[in-house]
Design a protein around this motif. Structure first.
Motif, mmCIF file in Angstrom:
data_model
loop_
_atom_site.group_PDB
_atom_site.id
_atom_site.type_symbol
_atom_site.label_atom_id
_atom_site.label_comp_id
_atom_site.label_asym_id
_atom_site.label_seq_id
_atom_site.Cartn_x
_atom_site.Cartn_y
_atom_site.Cartn_z
ATOM 1 N N ALA A 80 50.862 48.176 37.863
ATOM 2 C CA ALA A 80 49.522 47.597 37.770
ATOM 3 C C ALA A 80 49.329 46.697 36.556
ATOM 4 O O ALA A 80 48.627 45.683 36.640
ATOM 5 C CB ALA A 80 48.479 48.715 37.745
ATOM 6 N N ARG A 200 49.050 41.090 44.201
ATOM 7 C CA ARG A 200 47.762 41.715 44.469
ATOM 8 C C ARG A 200 46.703 41.147 43.530
ATOM 9 O O ARG A 200 46.011 41.872 42.827
ATOM 10 C CB ARG A 200 47.859 43.233 44.293
ATOM 11 C CG ARG A 200 48.896 43.880 45.205
ATOM 12 C CD ARG A 200 48.882 45.382 45.058
ATOM 13 N NE ARG A 200 49.878 46.009 45.911
ATOM 14 C CZ ARG A 200 50.057 47.328 46.009
ATOM 15 N NH1 ARG A 200 49.302 48.147 45.312
ATOM 16 N NH2 ARG A 200 50.984 47.823 46.791
ATOM 17 N N ASP A 201 46.588 39.836 43.521
ATOM 18 C CA ASP A 201 45.636 39.199 42.619
ATOM 19 C C ASP A 201 44.211 39.614 42.914
ATOM 20 O O ASP A 201 43.370 39.706 42.031
ATOM 21 C CB ASP A 201 45.769 37.665 42.720
ATOM 22 C CG ASP A 201 47.117 37.194 42.176
ATOM 23 O OD1 ASP A 201 47.679 37.913 41.349
ATOM 24 O OD2 ASP A 201 47.572 36.116 42.608
ATOM 25 N N GLY A 202 43.884 39.835 44.192
ATOM 26 C CA GLY A 202 42.517 40.183 44.542
ATOM 27 C C GLY A 202 42.216 41.662 44.467
ATOM 28 O O GLY A 202 41.114 42.083 44.818
ATOM 29 N N THR A 203 43.160 42.468 44.044
ATOM 30 C CA THR A 203 42.976 43.913 43.989
ATOM 31 C C THR A 203 42.829 44.362 42.545
ATOM 32 O O THR A 203 43.522 43.871 41.660
ATOM 33 C CB THR A 203 44.175 44.635 44.635
ATOM 34 O OG1 THR A 203 44.389 44.106 45.940
ATOM 35 C CG2 THR A 203 43.930 46.127 44.727
ATOM 36 N N SER A 204 41.933 45.295 42.315
ATOM 37 C CA SER A 204 41.754 45.844 40.978
ATOM 38 C C SER A 204 43.038 46.490 40.481
ATOM 39 O O SER A 204 43.748 47.159 41.242
ATOM 40 C CB SER A 204 40.627 46.878 40.995
ATOM 41 O OG SER A 204 40.594 47.609 39.802
ATOM 42 N N ARG A 205 43.325 46.289 39.220
ATOM 43 C CA ARG A 205 44.538 46.876 38.649
ATOM 44 C C ARG A 205 44.478 48.404 38.696
ATOM 45 O O ARG A 205 45.503 49.065 38.874
ATOM 46 C CB ARG A 205 44.722 46.393 37.210
ATOM 47 C CG ARG A 205 45.061 44.913 37.098
ATOM 48 C CD ARG A 205 45.289 44.509 35.652
ATOM 49 N NE ARG A 205 45.586 43.101 35.530
ATOM 50 C CZ ARG A 205 46.809 42.581 35.635
ATOM 51 N NH1 ARG A 205 47.831 43.372 35.856
ATOM 52 N NH2 ARG A 205 47.002 41.288 35.504
ATOM 53 N N TRP A 206 43.286 48.962 38.542
ATOM 54 C CA TRP A 206 43.165 50.420 38.587
ATOM 55 C C TRP A 206 43.383 50.944 39.998
ATOM 56 O O TRP A 206 43.914 52.049 40.179
ATOM 57 C CB TRP A 206 41.791 50.844 38.062
ATOM 58 C CG TRP A 206 41.663 50.661 36.582
ATOM 59 C CD1 TRP A 206 40.953 49.697 35.928
ATOM 60 C CD2 TRP A 206 42.296 51.444 35.568
ATOM 61 N NE1 TRP A 206 41.106 49.837 34.565
ATOM 62 C CE2 TRP A 206 41.916 50.904 34.321
ATOM 63 C CE3 TRP A 206 43.135 52.550 35.597
ATOM 64 C CZ2 TRP A 206 42.356 51.432 33.112
ATOM 65 C CZ3 TRP A 206 43.578 53.086 34.396
ATOM 66 C CH2 TRP A 206 43.192 52.536 33.176
ATOM 67 N N VAL A 207 43.024 50.166 40.995
ATOM 68 C CA VAL A 207 43.297 50.556 42.378
ATOM 69 C C VAL A 207 44.797 50.537 42.630
ATOM 70 O O VAL A 207 45.356 51.455 43.258
ATOM 71 C CB VAL A 207 42.556 49.628 43.356
ATOM 72 C CG1 VAL A 207 42.990 49.909 44.798
ATOM 73 C CG2 VAL A 207 41.053 49.792 43.210
#
Length: 336
Positions: A80, A200-207
């Motif tokens: 992440a 995964r640019d559009g996904t939260s790093r914590w997700v």
């Protein structure tokens, strides 16, 4: 309206969702059955052999699970928060030079061999050369500060066991990394272990962190349980008197302690206290036990088979076993 128009205007027929049974549902069913029939199970399993086996199984899993969790958390953090470009910049470009750097970097990860497997796989998925990741996998469980401190506490009367273990384990990691650089093939590693992580640019790093850690924990935890079962079976099926008789000779003692390290599958933070209790053996066989254990044991082989494929484990584990024994003997000759 034509038949074609009717077909085009009609809505597609939806297929009903298929019922999928996952490991979570299986675990819930097992727990419910265990609760319902707990009195019968306790009575049926109330035997000395089964009690010993269950104790060993629980001990192996309980010792390893916290460090496995720690490892998958690091694995999720790498996926992440650490870009692949940063990892490649930190390591030398030449694999032969990056291997010893990765071995020394194992000092920074206080965990056991269970923790290093998901981290090594994540490094591969981030573009790190397999030889470098495998060197880290072998070094981290054996040269980190917690292991060295526990060894020093256990062997207070033999302080040279600490540098002997450090050198023997680091030598094992570096030699295996160089051997993989020279002879290893990417086809021996399962494709899923080498597949680059998707963007995964559009996904939260914590997700991403949570999803990666959960996936690695579920996958690696099952193989940890499998290794614990093998370790428990060995402890109850092989008489202790056989091991004591073989350990009376130095050469056989080395081989016995090496095999014992493989099948006992002890956590690297606890194995020194087991080794120091074997006072009937010289220091050299006990050093072999400490070097071989974190490099190759039944639960580690199971974890490697799950992470990198059975083809990889079938080749990597036997060679690691031989190299670990040779490295331990070399370190023992120098320090003991």
């Amino acid at each position: 309206m034509t038949i074609t128009g009717e077909i085009r205007g009609s809505r597609p027929r939806r297929t009903p969702p298929r019922l999928r049974v996952t490991s979570l549902e299986v675990l819930c069913v097992v727990l419910v059955v265990a609760l319902v029939f707990q009195d019968w199970l306790v009575a049926a399993l109330d035997a000395p052999v089964l009690r010993t086996a269950s104790t060993v199984f629980v001990a192996v899993c309980v010792q390893a699970m916290p460090f496995l969790v720690f490892g998958v958390l690091i694995s999720g953090a790498i996926a992440a928060f650490v870009p692949a470009s940063a990892l490649r910049r930190l390591l030398p470009k030449k694999t032969a030079l990056a291997v010893p750097v990765a071995g020394v970097a194992g000092v920074a990860l206080p965990g056991c061999e269970c923790a290093s497997v998901p981290v090594a796989r994540r490094l591969m998925q981030q573009g790190v050369a397999p030889a470098v990741a495998l060197s880290f996998l072998l070094a981290a469980p054996a040269v980190n500060p917690i292991v060295l401190v526990s060894t020093a506490v256990a062997f207070r009367d033999a302080p040279l066991m600490v540098p002997a273990r450090f050198v023997g384990s680091l030598l094992t990691a570096v030699v295996m990394g160089w051997l993989w650089t020279r002879f290893g093939k990417a086809g021996w590693i399962a494709e899923r272990a080498l597949r680059r992580l998707p963007d995964r640019d559009g996904t939260s790093r914590w997700v991403v962190f949570a999803e990666t850690a959960r996936h690695d924990l579920v996958e690696a935890g099952g193989f940890l349980v499998l290794g614990g079962v093998f370790a428990a079976a060995f402890n109850v099926l092989v008489p202790a008197a056989w091991l004591e008789a073989l350990g009376a000779q130095l050469v056989l003692g080395v081989l016995v302690m090496a095999l014992l390290a493989v099948v006992l599958a002890l956590c690297s933070e606890a194995d020194a206290f087991v080794a120091v209790s074997m006072t009937a053996l010289p220091l050299l066989p006990r050093l072999v036990f400490l070097v071989v254990g974190p490099a190759v044991d039944v639960k580690l082989v199971a974890l490697q088979a799950g992470a990198f494929g059975r083809s990889f484990a079938a080749r990597f584990a036997p060679v690691t076993f031989v190299v670990a024994i040779a490295s331990a003997l070399a370190a023992g000759v120098v320090f003991l």
